[in-house]
Design a protein around this motif. Structure first.
Motif, short mmCIF file in Angstrom:
data_model
loop_
_atom_site.label_atom_id
_atom_site.label_comp_id
_atom_site.label_asym_id
_atom_site.label_seq_id
_atom_site.Cartn_x
_atom_site.Cartn_y
_atom_site.Cartn_z
N GLN A 16 4.36 2.28 -3.19
CA GLN A 16 4.17 3.72 -3.20
C GLN A 16 5.14 4.48 -2.28
OE1 GLN A 16 0.07 5.17 -3.20
NE2 GLN A 16 -0.64 3.12 -3.74
N HIS B 145 -4.52 7.04 4.96
CA HIS B 145 -5.00 6.01 4.04
C HIS B 145 -4.61 4.63 4.55
CE1 HIS B 145 -5.16 4.41 -0.37
NE2 HIS B 145 -6.23 4.10 0.31
N THR C 3 0.13 2.47 0.13
CA THR C 3 -0.22 3.87 0.26
C THR C 3 0.99 4.64 0.75
OG1 THR C 3 -1.67 5.47 1.36
CG2 THR C 3 -1.05 3.53 2.62
#
Length: 294
Positions: A29, A265, A260
């Motif tokens: 990500q 997070h 993440t």
């Protein structure tokens, strides 16, 4: 809940001197939407990577087809020169189309180019662990992996790769690989609801081989379950933290790489390593592998 988070304890890859904390970080990500192009906020991506390492994470999973190239370049920008205990694990066997599509490619020429690209973009002289990615998007096939794995074994002999793992493989392919080179880890689709690999996982644990679940939280379709919700409510945490904690307690060879793009997070994911599930909750979560999950 423990008062101190040791990131799930440590694991040493078989036949190596590489020891990592069981809670790692997956860098998928770090790239832009759909793992393609640059992130919306490069500084935020740099911050997440630095926070992970500052939190004690020493296992980062990546690939040069994330972006493509961009994720590895951001890892280099954030963390190079790398700490001596940081292990960066990458994978080869796919490339991206101009339309962001995922194209499986295990041709000898492309595998060699992929290893060179990873070395260059990460600014490494040797790749600690390279996973050969085969099969489909989330499920393995039974096609032979001898030819592509032999290419990686040759690159290993040339000193460009230290150790080799497999991604998205069946037990038959794992057995096919072992005469070619030592396999130190398997990275397959697995989570509390998707448990087809239960037997394979137990076998690898008995043999001391690392098991690294991809999509540990469901991937692009996050897990949704009343069982997870109820457990999270009882433990005053989130369903995703419970799902990660279950994985860590499932098997001692389990290495987690949740991804993440958010520092908040990331901290939430890391908290799973200090969450102890009661036997009652564990039993209920175990049953999730036998029922459909919405």
């Amino acid at each position: 809940m423990n008062t101190q988070n040791n990131l799930g304890g440590a694991f040493t890859f078989p036949g190596t001197s590489i020891t990592v904390k069981r809670m790692g970080y997956g860098a998928m990500q770090v790239a832009g939407p759909h793992v393609f192009g640059p992130p919306k906020d490069v500084n935020a991506a740099l911050a997440v990577l630095r926070e992970a390492v500052e939190s004690g994470v020493n296992h980062i999973d990546t690939s040069d087809f994330y972006g493509p190239h961009i994720t590895n370049q951001i890892i280099k920008q954030a963390l190079h020169p790398y700490g001596k205990d940081l292990t960066i694990v990458t994978k080869v066997g796919a490339r991206r189309g101009d339309d962001s599509s995922w194209i499986m490619d295990t041709s000898p020429e492309f595998l060699r180019q992929s290893v060179e690209d990873n070395l260059r973009n990460l600014s490494l002289d040797v790749l600690p662990i390279v996973n050969l990615r085969v099969g489909g998007v989330s499920a393995p096939s039974e096609a032979s992996i001898t030819e592509p794995l032999t290419v990686l074994a040759e690159l290993q002999q040339q000193g460009l790769i230290q150790h080799i793992g497999l991604s998205n493989v069946s037990q038959k392919q794992f057995d096919e690989a072992r005469p070619i080179t030592k396999i130190v880890c398997v990275q397959n689709y697995y989570n509390v609801a998707h448990r087809e690999d239960d037997g394979f996982l137990d076998r690898l644990n008995a043999e001391g081989v690392a098991y690294v679940p991809f999509f540990p939280l469901g991937g692009f379709t996050p897990l949704q379950s009343s069982t997870l919700d109820d457990a999270a409510s009882a433990l005053r945490t989130t369903p995703m933290v419970v799902a990660l904690a279950w994985l860590l307690q499932r098997s001692s060879n389990m290495l987690l790489i949740p991804g993440t793009s958010s520092v908040a997070h990331l901290r939430e994911n890391i908290s799973a390593a200090s969450l102890q599930l009661s036997q009652d909750i564990s039993d209920k979560l175990n049953e999730m592998g036998h029922v459909s999950v919405i």
